[in-house]
Scaffold this active site. Structure first.
Site, PDB file in Angstrom:
ATOM      1  N   PHE A   9      -3.456  26.921  44.496  1.00 32.20           N
ATOM      2  CA  PHE A   9      -4.218  27.511  45.610  1.00 32.20           C
ATOM      3  C   PHE A   9      -3.790  26.820  46.900  1.00 32.20           C
ATOM      4  CE2 PHE A   9      -6.410  23.828  44.056  1.00 32.20           C
ATOM      5  CZ  PHE A   9      -6.875  23.190  45.190  1.00 32.20           C
ATOM      6  N   PHE A  61      -4.603  24.307  49.468  1.00 32.10           N
ATOM      7  CA  PHE A  61      -3.265  23.774  49.352  1.00 32.10           C
ATOM      8  C   PHE A  61      -3.252  22.701  48.280  1.00 32.10           C
ATOM      9  CE2 PHE A  61      -4.067  25.162  53.705  1.00 32.10           C
ATOM     10  CZ  PHE A  61      -3.081  26.113  53.851  1.00 32.10           C
TER      11      PHE A  61
END
Lengths: 560, 160
Positions: free
Chosen positions: B78, B80
């Site tokens: 995802f 980050f």
């Protein structure tokens, strides 16, 4: 006192297509200049040096700069150069004038499309990189502007096909002259290749305007790469065309074989498009056997480039020997290295050889696992589009701008220096990028200089990183020299039409098309275009059908 | 002059044959290596609703499971980062990764291995690998995923 007025010479009165070509060319070079100025910033990033904080009020991030760099250099500049060269060369060769109204329509479409797309780019509302993968979602104006810009090339397709059919009617049964043949196959290839991008743009425009809630990222990737690999041949073929039809003459020799040169362009028409899955080897959602089929078809596209390597080298050897070069390699030294155009092509082709070898690696299904999305990839394509394609454009500008304007080239020494420095800079940079990607898995398009975590993870490649900084400086100097030369040439008030080339330097050929069965076979362009369509349908049809009938839309995100 | 042309055409033909032969050898080698040296190309395991990755199904609970002598890992990539944040495996035991994304596209590249996956929202990618050498491996996102993309580096620990 009477005012003495000089009669103003309208150099374009008898040749309005020259003005069109100059405008397309210069718009392309302006895009290249803006895009190129962001290049060193990317190189410094991969050297661990982050200059973006200093640009902060104007440019927000590395990714914004990278988007501008990629879009302007790889989409805008390359297409405008194609629209200039691949319309002008057939017009001159056939002695026909393109429909000038439509020619200017294509120019204005390109310019307005560019401006519409530029606003969100400059406003950091479209920092989605050159590949604009959904679900990262840019401002709608980016997609609309880009679509209008690409559609301008469809007008160019029409311009050339219309001139070609006019010539065909006037010359029944004759073989199409070489540059025109190359131009026609080039535009037909692009028509077939660009359909993916056009369909993708329809989805993205509807999505960015809020008409649909989501798009399928895998389908968008597939449509993008349907166009995204042939687009590199769309960039490359104007460079090849110039290398075939002008370089031998400029170097003082002759083109070795006309029929074989036609075969090369025919093979590109056939094999350029059904290859895109080799950009998606790492994607889930595409069955491995389809990827293998595209591996084989991609390998086939290497064949016309291998033939080109032979034909160009042999033509240059003919030139070198005609200039008095002796012995096995003496002809190389006897080539006119002091001619900036010839120099640009020679250095460009030199860099293209390792680039081509790297391309075979990328296209190999399993080897790709090692380098997919690492900096090997920008290393690879800077060796291709960054050297041969760009250098062919820069080198051609050195004779074409004087030819179009009647103004002689200024600062020839700087022109030569710009090409040597460009070659050197690209060579150092791409060398470093290849190894950083291959050995240390350094990712492409990553703001590593702004991330201590990343700098720590890739610290083993620091020796290579230094080379990026060195190359960034060299390339910046090369770019400044080049743009100075062409703008100073185009903007000077002196016109000296007698001293500049009045004709396009079309090469003579040794093996002529007349009487060649190969030339006759390649002349059936519409038949071959039909075969190309069939190949594309076979290589893409089942996969695209399945994707279109099983869409899995995902909502958009803005994460920059 | 006739003689000269003839020679060039002969070399030309030889060069084209050489090129075709080279390409053929490459294609055969690629096929041979894929069949014999372990194929780590990711395949699709399933399709999934990207908006429900965080709340439903296997990926709502990202984890490494030991199944007999093998591992199965369910990974969220995802913006980050990755979940689970750290993955540990024993050397010499096969790992099968299932990877998907709840937001945008990501990369899943493990340095010094052939694991390199394009993570696409809506798709579950599957790839298997056996780590032979113990040590720490960087797990790297190599697809631009937004402003924090460069920070998206994680670790895989392989124990002896």
């Amino acid at each position: 006192m009477a005012v003495k007025t000089f009669p103003k010479i309208d150099v374009y009165a008898g040749a309005p297509e020259k003005k069109y070509t100059l405008f397309m060319l210069m718009l392309g070079f302006i895009a290249l200049m803006v895009g190129t100025l962001f290049g060193p910033l990317q190189a410094f990033n991969y050297g661990g040096l982050d200059l973006y904080p200093f640009l902060k009020p104007v440019f927000q991030s590395y990714y914004q700069g990278l988007t501008i760099h990629g879009v302007l250099n790889a989409i805008i500049f390359t297409q405008l150069f194609g629209q200039a060269i691949m319309v002008y060369l057939p017009a001159k060769e056939l002695g026909l004038r393109p429909n000038m109204t439509l020619a200017w329509v294509s120019f204005w479409m390109a310019l307005i499309g560019l401006l519409i797309a530029a606003l969100p780019l400059l406003g950091n509302a479209a920092s989605v990189l050159y590949t604009f993968y959904p679900p990262l979602k840019a401002h709608w104006a980016f997609y609309v502007g880009a679509a209008l810009f690409v559609l301008s090339s469809y007008v160019s397709i029409y311009l050339v096909l219309e001139m070609w059919s006019r010539w065909k009617k006037a010359n029944p049964g004759k073989i199409t002259p070489l540059a025109t043949y190359m131009s026609v196959t080039f535009w037909l290839m692009w028509f077939l290749a660009s359909l993916g991008l056009v369909v993708e743009a329809l989805f993205l425009i509807a999505w960015s305007l809020g008409l649909v809630a989501g798009v399928d990222p895998l389908l968008m990737r597939t449509l993008f790469w349907y166009t995204g690999h042939p687009i590199v041949y769309f960039w490359l073929l104007p460079a090849y065309t110039l290398a075939y039809v002008t370089l031998p003459k400029l170097a003082g020799g002759k083109l070795v074989s006309d029929p074989l040169s036609r075969l090369v362009f025919l093979l590109f028409l056939l094999f350029s498009v059904p290859v895109g899955f080799h950009h998606q080897f790492a994607d889930p959602g595409i069955a491995p056997y389809w990827k293998m089929i595209h591996t084989i078809l991609t390998m086939m596209v290497a064949v016309p480039s291998l033939i080109t390597a032979f034909t160009i080298a042999a033509s240059l050897e003919v030139a070198g020997r005609a200039n008095g070069g002796k012995g096995l390699l003496g002809w190389i030294g006897a080539l006119p290295w002091n001619n900036p155009t010839v120099l640009a092509f020679l250095l460009g082709f030199l860099a293209f050889i390792p680039g081509g070898a790297g391309g075979i690696v990328n296209a190999s299904f399993n080897l790709n696992q090692n380098i997919h999305n690492t900096v090997w990839i920008p290393g690879h394509f800077h060796l291709q589009v960054g050297t041969l394609v760009t250098m062919a454009a820069m080198g051609t500008a050195f004779w074409l701008i004087p030819h179009l304007t009647g103004k002689p080239l200024v600062a020839r020494g700087m022109a030569l220096a710009s090409q040597w420095l460009w070659f050197l800079g690209m060579f150092i940079m791409t060398f470093a990028l290849h190894w950083m990607g291959f050995l240390y898995a350094v990712p492409r398009r990553s703001h590593i200089a702004g991330s201590p975590i990343a700098m720590e993870a890739y610290r083993e490649s620091s020796a290579w990183m230094v080379l990026n900084i060195v190359s960034g400086v060299i390339l910046l100097i090369a770019a400044i020299l080049f743009f100075y030369v062409i703008y100073a040439t185009a903007l000077q008030s002196r016109r000296d039409p007698d001293r500049v080339m009045s004709e396009v330097p079309f090469s003579e050929v040794i093996s002529k098309p007349e009487g060649s069965s190969l030339a006759l076979l390649t002349e059936r362009i519409w038949f071959w275009f039909g075969i190309a369509v069939v190949l594309v349908v076979l290589a893409y049809g089942p996969v695209l059908f399945q994707m279109f009938t099983n869409m899995n839309p995902v909502p958009g995100q803005r994460l920059w | 002059m006739e003689q000269h042309e003839h020679v060039i055409e002969r070399y030309e033909r030889a060069w084209i044959l050489f090129g075709l032969a080279m390409i053929t050898v490459f294609i055969i080698l690629i096929g041979y290596m894929m069949l014999t040296m372990g194929n780590t190309n990711p395949v699709s395991a399933a399709r999934i609703d990207a908006t429900k990755v965080r709340t439903e199904g296997d990926f709502a609970n990202p984890r490494v499971e030991q199944v007999g002598n093998e591992y199965v890992a369910y990974v969220q990539a995802f913006s980050f980062g990755y979940l689970p944040m750290e993955m540990k495996f024993k050397a010499g035991q096969k790992v099968t990764f299932y990877i998907t994304s709840p937001d945008v596209q990501h990369g899943f590249k493990v340095e010094n291995t052939n694991i390199n996956v394009q993570v696409i929202p809506g798709e579950v990618a599957k790839v298997s690998y056996t780590f032979k050498k113990p040590g720490e491996y960087n797990l790297i996102c190599n697809e631009y995923c937004g402003i924090g993309h460069a920070n998206m580096v994680s670790k895989i620990v392989v124990e002896p």
